[in-house]
Design a protein around this motif. Structure first.
Motif, PDB file in Angstrom:
ATOM      1  N   MET A  93     -21.932  12.633  39.075  1.00  0.00           N
ATOM      2  CA  MET A  93     -22.092  14.060  39.253  1.00  0.00           C
ATOM      3  C   MET A  93     -21.152  14.753  38.265  1.00  0.00           C
ATOM      4  O   MET A  93     -19.953  14.525  38.296  1.00  0.00           O
ATOM      5  N   GLU A  94     -21.717  15.552  37.422  1.00  0.00           N
ATOM      6  CA  GLU A  94     -20.927  16.314  36.451  1.00  0.00           C
ATOM      7  C   GLU A  94     -20.164  17.438  37.160  1.00  0.00           C
ATOM      8  O   GLU A  94     -20.525  17.847  38.271  1.00  0.00           O
ATOM      9  N   PHE A  95     -19.129  17.957  36.518  1.00  0.00           N
ATOM     10  CA  PHE A  95     -18.290  18.975  37.143  1.00  0.00           C
ATOM     11  C   PHE A  95     -19.090  20.206  37.551  1.00  0.00           C
ATOM     12  O   PHE A  95     -18.907  20.742  38.645  1.00  0.00           O
ATOM     13  N   GLN A  96     -19.989  20.676  36.698  1.00  0.00           N
ATOM     14  CA  GLN A  96     -20.789  21.862  37.025  1.00  0.00           C
ATOM     15  C   GLN A  96     -21.691  21.594  38.229  1.00  0.00           C
ATOM     16  O   GLN A  96     -21.923  22.478  39.054  1.00  0.00           O
ATOM     17  N   GLU A  97     -22.213  20.377  38.327  1.00  0.00           N
ATOM     18  CA  GLU A  97     -23.027  20.005  39.483  1.00  0.00           C
ATOM     19  C   GLU A  97     -22.178  19.998  40.751  1.00  0.00           C
ATOM     20  O   GLU A  97     -22.637  20.424  41.816  1.00  0.00           O
ATOM     21  N   SER A 130      -3.099   0.266  39.638  1.00  0.00           N
ATOM     22  CA  SER A 130      -3.565   1.186  38.601  1.00  0.00           C
ATOM     23  C   SER A 130      -2.888   2.542  38.775  1.00  0.00           C
ATOM     24  O   SER A 130      -2.591   2.948  39.885  1.00  0.00           O
ATOM     25  N   ARG A 131      -2.682   3.227  37.681  1.00  0.00           N
ATOM     26  CA  ARG A 131      -2.091   4.564  37.739  1.00  0.00           C
ATOM     27  C   ARG A 131      -3.151   5.649  37.697  1.00  0.00           C
ATOM     28  O   ARG A 131      -2.825   6.820  37.647  1.00  0.00           O
ATOM     29  N   PHE A 132      -4.407   5.295  37.684  1.00  0.00           N
ATOM     30  CA  PHE A 132      -5.484   6.257  37.538  1.00  0.00           C
ATOM     31  C   PHE A 132      -6.190   6.519  38.859  1.00  0.00           C
ATOM     32  O   PHE A 132      -6.186   5.675  39.755  1.00  0.00           O
ATOM     33  N   TYR A 133      -6.798   7.697  38.955  1.00  0.00           N
ATOM     34  CA  TYR A 133      -7.538   8.106  40.146  1.00  0.00           C
ATOM     35  C   TYR A 133      -8.949   8.523  39.742  1.00  0.00           C
ATOM     36  O   TYR A 133      -9.161   9.039  38.655  1.00  0.00           O
ATOM     37  N   GLN A 134      -9.888   8.297  40.655  1.00  0.00           N
ATOM     38  CA  GLN A 134     -11.259   8.768  40.486  1.00  0.00           C
ATOM     39  C   GLN A 134     -11.592   9.653  41.676  1.00  0.00           C
ATOM     40  O   GLN A 134     -10.979   9.540  42.736  1.00  0.00           O
ATOM     41  N   VAL A 135     -12.592  10.517  41.506  1.00  0.00           N
ATOM     42  CA  VAL A 135     -13.012  11.421  42.574  1.00  0.00           C
ATOM     43  C   VAL A 135     -14.458  11.098  42.938  1.00  0.00           C
ATOM     44  O   VAL A 135     -15.309  10.966  42.061  1.00  0.00           O
ATOM     45  N   GLU A 136     -14.686  10.997  44.239  1.00  0.00           N
ATOM     46  CA  GLU A 136     -16.016  10.675  44.746  1.00  0.00           C
ATOM     47  C   GLU A 136     -16.387  11.681  45.834  1.00  0.00           C
ATOM     48  O   GLU A 136     -15.556  12.061  46.647  1.00  0.00           O
ATOM     49  N   LEU A 137     -17.632  12.102  45.833  1.00  0.00           N
ATOM     50  CA  LEU A 137     -18.164  12.991  46.865  1.00  0.00           C
ATOM     51  C   LEU A 137     -19.167  12.194  47.691  1.00  0.00           C
ATOM     52  O   LEU A 137     -20.016  11.512  47.132  1.00  0.00           O
ATOM     53  N   HIS A 188     -21.334  10.111  45.170  1.00  0.00           N
ATOM     54  CA  HIS A 188     -21.471  10.602  43.805  1.00  0.00           C
ATOM     55  C   HIS A 188     -20.087  10.614  43.161  1.00  0.00           C
ATOM     56  O   HIS A 188     -19.187  11.306  43.635  1.00  0.00           O
ATOM     57  N   MET A 189     -19.926   9.855  42.078  1.00  0.00           N
ATOM     58  CA  MET A 189     -18.672   9.816  41.353  1.00  0.00           C
ATOM     59  C   MET A 189     -18.623  11.001  40.396  1.00  0.00           C
ATOM     60  O   MET A 189     -19.630  11.342  39.769  1.00  0.00           O
TER      61      MET A 189
END
Length: 100
Positions: free
Chosen positions: A1-5, A26-33, A41-42
């Motif tokens: 899912m793109e940011f605008q979506e 890991s030092r990184f984060y991801q966002v999921e809806l 949706h990532m």
């Protein structure tokens, strides 16, 4: 899912869950809806998952989309190695509420 979506989805719906996913080591984060139908949706940019370097970066991006609550989920490789299903819906075991 793109940011605008994501921004449009948040404006139209109120029954969804946002997860900030961190992976052990890991030092990184991801966002999921996750929507009400259980579809996940990532958050992506140019069809590739967005990796955030800090929680502050995640907060800023989610605030821009109109989101002020999420859950921090820590994925642990041990669960995958032994074949155990991760239980992210259990309130106190795998996730922590975030308010920003």
């Amino acid at each position: 899912m793109e940011f605008q979506e994501l921004k449009a989805f948040v404006a139209r719906h109120d029954n969804f869950e946002i997860r900030v996913i961190g992976h052990a080591g890991s030092r990184f984060y991801q966002v999921e809806l996750e929507d009400v139908e259980g579809q996940r949706h990532m958050l992506t940019r140019a069809a590739k998952p967005i990796l955030f370097r800090s929680l502050d970066d995640v907060y800023l991006e989610l605030k821009r989309a109109g989101i002020h609550r999420a859950y921090l989920v820590q994925q642990v490789p041990h669960d995958e190695m032994i074949g155990r299903e991760a239980h992210y819906q259990d309130p106190l075991t795998s996730r922590m509420p975030l308010v920003f």
